[in-house]
Motif scaffolding. Structure first.
Motif: not given
Length: 253
Positions: A52-57
């Motif tokens: 989820k964090e990578f998708t947000s980035e």
């Protein structure tokens, strides 16, 4: 024998200003650069916090993109939602044991779809002396995409981004080395007319193309495979497909 896309490239259009040897690739990206892209980002089912964090980035580096929780939606439902919302591209990010390991880019409404493996993913907060993030449209740098397949991949990546303004001080780099694409994101300042201060804004990661199909991602089992990496071929490791050093395309399996 020639594949479908090679044959189509020989058809004459008869329209003024259109290359008479234009192929389906021109139709796929007919309005690229004229209209800004609109990108939907989502993940595989039950994503971890790191995915989820990578998708947000990724959302931060892709202008005009928006993130949608996958939930129980099937791929066909997501494609239909993209089309109804006039999205130009769908990106699905996958993971293995909590680490992002694959990226699928499907151009809408008709394709193509590129499948990439991911490696060495580093989030923004893990980059030493990380620079500030920016939302201005970035300039793009592509290095060593000199083969026909390389140009194809470059277009798929390039048209995820809108046309930047000349004064933009944000740059995205895609550096191909032995068919591994290194992605870097930098911002810069000009303290004076003779110097530039460059800082990495993140994230960073490596990509490798392993399949390219002519349709959208929900048609993966039925549409033509334009290119596929065959790791079982004895010489496959030695070939370079994205650059002219050895640009022979492998036959679809």
């Amino acid at each position: 024998t020639q594949s479908t896309w090679e044959v189509q490239g020989l058809l004459e259009s008869g329209v003024e200003g259109i290359d008479p040897l234009a192929s389906h690739e021109d139709d796929e990206y007919r309005w690229a650069g004229v209209e800004d892209p609109k990108i939907m980002l989502t993940t595989s089912h039950n994503p971890s916090s790191k995915l989820k964090e990578f998708t947000s980035e990724l959302k931060l580096i892709l202008p005009n993109s928006f993130r949608v929780n996958r939930g129980r939606f099937q791929t066909k439902q997501i494609i239909d939602a993209c089309k109804s919302n006039n999205c130009t591209d769908l990106i699905i990010i996958h993971e293995s044991r909590g680490i992002p390991n694959a990226l699928e880019i499907s151009h809408l409404p008709y394709g193509p779809t590129a499948y990439f493996s991911l490696a060495n993913v580093v989030m923004r907060h893990d980059i030493p002396n990380v620079g500030p993030s920016s939302e201005v449209y970035p300039h793009l740098i592509f290095h060593n995409f000199s083969s026909k397949l390389g140009a194809r991949v470059q277009n798929i990546l390039k048209y995820l981004f809108p046309v930047p303004k000349k004064e933009s001080m944000r740059v995205m780099s895609f550096f191909n080395d032995n068919d591994f694409i290194s992605f870097r994101h930098h911002v810069f300042e000009r303290p004076d007319h003779h110097s530039v201060d460059l800082s990495e804004a993140g994230p960073r990661f490596e990509m490798q193309l392993y399949k390219l199909i002519l349709g959208t991602i929900d048609q993966g089992d039925i549409c033509e495979v334009e290119w596929k990496l065959n790791t079982f071929t004895r010489t496959a490791v030695k070939r370079k497909f994205l650059s002219d050093s050895d640009a022979r395309l492998m036959e679809s399996q």
